[in-house]
Design a protein around this motif. Sequence first.
Motif, PDB file in Angstrom:
ATOM      1  N   ILE A   1       2.479   0.810 -10.023  1.00 17.12           N
ATOM      2  CA  ILE A   1       3.874   0.575  -9.603  1.00 17.12           C
ATOM      3  C   ILE A   1       4.259  -0.881  -9.853  1.00 17.12           C
ATOM      4  O   ILE A   1       5.355  -1.175 -10.343  1.00 17.12           O
ATOM      5  CB  ILE A   1       4.070   0.969  -8.119  1.00 17.12           C
ATOM      6  CG1 ILE A   1       3.927   2.484  -7.963  1.00 17.12           C
ATOM      7  CG2 ILE A   1       5.417   0.477  -7.596  1.00 17.12           C
ATOM      8  CD1 ILE A   1       3.807   2.946  -6.514  1.00 17.12           C
ATOM      9  N   HIS A   2       3.349  -1.800  -9.529  1.00 15.73           N
ATOM     10  CA  HIS A   2       3.607  -3.226  -9.747  1.00 15.73           C
ATOM     11  C   HIS A   2       3.820  -3.522 -11.232  1.00 15.73           C
ATOM     12  O   HIS A   2       4.748  -4.245 -11.615  1.00 15.73           O
ATOM     13  CB  HIS A   2       2.439  -4.046  -9.186  1.00 15.73           C
ATOM     14  CG  HIS A   2       2.637  -5.515  -9.265  1.00 15.73           C
ATOM     15  ND1 HIS A   2       3.489  -6.204  -8.440  1.00 15.73           N
ATOM     16  CD2 HIS A   2       2.096  -6.442 -10.107  1.00 15.73           C
ATOM     17  CE1 HIS A   2       3.472  -7.477  -8.750  1.00 15.73           C
ATOM     18  NE2 HIS A   2       2.635  -7.644  -9.757  1.00 15.73           N
ATOM     19  N   LEU A   3       2.968  -2.941 -12.079  1.00 13.48           N
ATOM     20  CA  LEU A   3       3.065  -3.133 -13.526  1.00 13.48           C
ATOM     21  C   LEU A   3       4.412  -2.628 -14.056  1.00 13.48           C
ATOM     22  O   LEU A   3       5.117  -3.350 -14.783  1.00 13.48           O
ATOM     23  CB  LEU A   3       1.913  -2.408 -14.221  1.00 13.48           C
ATOM     24  CG  LEU A   3       1.869  -2.439 -15.734  1.00 13.48           C
ATOM     25  CD1 LEU A   3       1.570  -3.846 -16.228  1.00 13.48           C
ATOM     26  CD2 LEU A   3       0.833  -1.452 -16.243  1.00 13.48           C
ATOM     27  N   ILE A   4       4.771  -1.404 -13.689  1.00 16.22           N
ATOM     28  CA  ILE A   4       6.029  -0.811 -14.168  1.00 16.22           C
ATOM     29  C   ILE A   4       7.225  -1.595 -13.627  1.00 16.22           C
ATOM     30  O   ILE A   4       8.185  -1.881 -14.355  1.00 16.22           O
ATOM     31  CB  ILE A   4       6.124   0.683 -13.767  1.00 16.22           C
ATOM     32  CG1 ILE A   4       4.971   1.495 -14.364  1.00 16.22           C
ATOM     33  CG2 ILE A   4       7.475   1.273 -14.162  1.00 16.22           C
ATOM     34  CD1 ILE A   4       4.868   1.467 -15.862  1.00 16.22           C
TER      35      ILE A   4
ATOM     36  N   SER B   1       0.839  -1.188   0.000  1.00 20.06           N
ATOM     37  CA  SER B   1       0.000   0.000   0.000  1.00 20.06           C
ATOM     38  C   SER B   1       0.872   1.235   0.000  1.00 20.06           C
ATOM     39  O   SER B   1       2.098   1.149  -0.028  1.00 20.06           O
ATOM     40  CB  SER B   1      -0.920   0.000   1.227  1.00 20.06           C
ATOM     41  OG  SER B   1      -1.866   1.043   1.103  1.00 20.06           O
ATOM     42  N   LEU B   2       0.220   2.382   0.012  1.00 18.03           N
ATOM     43  CA  LEU B   2       0.881   3.673   0.125  1.00 18.03           C
ATOM     44  C   LEU B   2       0.324   4.354   1.368  1.00 18.03           C
ATOM     45  O   LEU B   2      -0.792   4.056   1.789  1.00 18.03           O
ATOM     46  CB  LEU B   2       0.598   4.526  -1.113  1.00 18.03           C
ATOM     47  CG  LEU B   2       1.147   3.988  -2.431  1.00 18.03           C
ATOM     48  CD1 LEU B   2       0.612   4.819  -3.598  1.00 18.03           C
ATOM     49  CD2 LEU B   2       2.656   4.000  -2.435  1.00 18.03           C
TER      50      LEU B   2
ATOM     51  N   ASP C   1      -9.056   5.233  -1.248  1.00 14.69           N
ATOM     52  CA  ASP C   1      -8.574   3.853  -1.211  1.00 14.69           C
ATOM     53  C   ASP C   1      -8.442   3.271  -2.617  1.00 14.69           C
ATOM     54  O   ASP C   1      -7.496   2.533  -2.905  1.00 14.69           O
ATOM     55  CB  ASP C   1      -9.498   2.987  -0.354  1.00 14.69           C
ATOM     56  CG  ASP C   1      -9.443   3.358   1.123  1.00 14.69           C
ATOM     57  OD1 ASP C   1      -8.497   4.077   1.525  1.00 14.69           O
ATOM     58  OD2 ASP C   1     -10.351   2.940   1.868  1.00 14.69           O
ATOM     59  N   LEU C   2      -9.366   3.610  -3.503  1.00 15.21           N
ATOM     60  CA  LEU C   2      -9.294   3.147  -4.887  1.00 15.21           C
ATOM     61  C   LEU C   2      -8.084   3.751  -5.606  1.00 15.21           C
ATOM     62  O   LEU C   2      -7.374   3.063  -6.344  1.00 15.21           O
ATOM     63  CB  LEU C   2     -10.582   3.482  -5.644  1.00 15.21           C
ATOM     64  CG  LEU C   2     -10.636   3.042  -7.106  1.00 15.21           C
ATOM     65  CD1 LEU C   2     -10.464   1.528  -7.225  1.00 15.21           C
ATOM     66  CD2 LEU C   2     -11.935   3.495  -7.738  1.00 15.21           C
ATOM     67  N   VAL C   3      -7.833   5.036  -5.361  1.00 12.40           N
ATOM     68  CA  VAL C   3      -6.661   5.692  -5.952  1.00 12.40           C
ATOM     69  C   VAL C   3      -5.389   4.991  -5.473  1.00 12.40           C
ATOM     70  O   VAL C   3      -4.476   4.710  -6.271  1.00 12.40           O
ATOM     71  CB  VAL C   3      -6.630   7.203  -5.611  1.00 12.40           C
ATOM     72  CG1 VAL C   3      -5.280   7.820  -5.969  1.00 12.40           C
ATOM     73  CG2 VAL C   3      -7.757   7.932  -6.310  1.00 12.40           C
ATOM     74  N   ILE C   4      -5.327   4.652  -4.193  1.00 10.25           N
ATOM     75  CA  ILE C   4      -4.163   3.946  -3.647  1.00 10.25           C
ATOM     76  C   ILE C   4      -3.992   2.600  -4.336  1.00 10.25           C
ATOM     77  O   ILE C   4      -2.877   2.237  -4.752  1.00 10.25           O
ATOM     78  CB  ILE C   4      -4.280   3.783  -2.117  1.00 10.25           C
ATOM     79  CG1 ILE C   4      -4.107   5.137  -1.433  1.00 10.25           C
ATOM     80  CG2 ILE C   4      -3.256   2.780  -1.592  1.00 10.25           C
ATOM     81  CD1 ILE C   4      -4.399   5.135   0.051  1.00 10.25           C
ATOM     82  N   GLU C   5      -5.084   1.854  -4.489  1.00 10.70           N
ATOM     83  CA  GLU C   5      -5.009   0.556  -5.165  1.00 10.70           C
ATOM     84  C   GLU C   5      -4.521   0.708  -6.604  1.00 10.70           C
ATOM     85  O   GLU C   5      -3.705  -0.092  -7.080  1.00 10.70           O
ATOM     86  CB  GLU C   5      -6.372  -0.143  -5.143  1.00 10.70           C
ATOM     87  CG  GLU C   5      -6.753  -0.679  -3.784  1.00 10.70           C
ATOM     88  CD  GLU C   5      -8.118  -1.364  -3.804  1.00 10.70           C
ATOM     89  OE1 GLU C   5      -8.397  -2.092  -4.780  1.00 10.70           O
ATOM     90  OE2 GLU C   5      -8.877  -1.167  -2.847  1.00 10.70           O
TER      91      GLU C   5
END
Length: 144
Positions: free
Chosen positions: A53-56, A17-18, A43-47
């Motif tokens: 980040i995971h994709l990149i 998370s952030l 919370d949706l923006v965080i997800e």
Amino acid sequence: MSDRETGGMPVTDEELSLPKATVAKMITELLPNDVTCAKETRDLVIECCVEFIHLISSEANEICEQESKKTIAPEHIIAALNHLGFQSFTAEVEDVLKDHKQQQKDREKKVSKLEQSGLTEEELLRKQEELFAASRAKFQSAQQ
């Protein structure tokens, strides 16, 4: 995150998370003053950010492995952005990277204020005492 970064424990996607307060502050700063953001929206923006980040990171890791490298470099992130269709982000990322590198150089060159002043430690201490005395005198005269 690697196992080494998490103390050997694998990290699940749910644990990634952030900081909510930081994201909330960023959202608030970007929105007009008369618009608010619901908790669910934050919370949706965080997800979405975590997924981005995971994709990149995954793409950069693949590029890194193809080059037989063991460390993901900024160039791998930029290549990942391009491969995934985020070319519009690369110019800003490159600018940020350039600024970061310059800040690193500036930090390395920075000399202490003591060295910059050209004064001895004793001279600086005397000046500091003079400034404290002047400040006390000013404060005392304002109190009377």
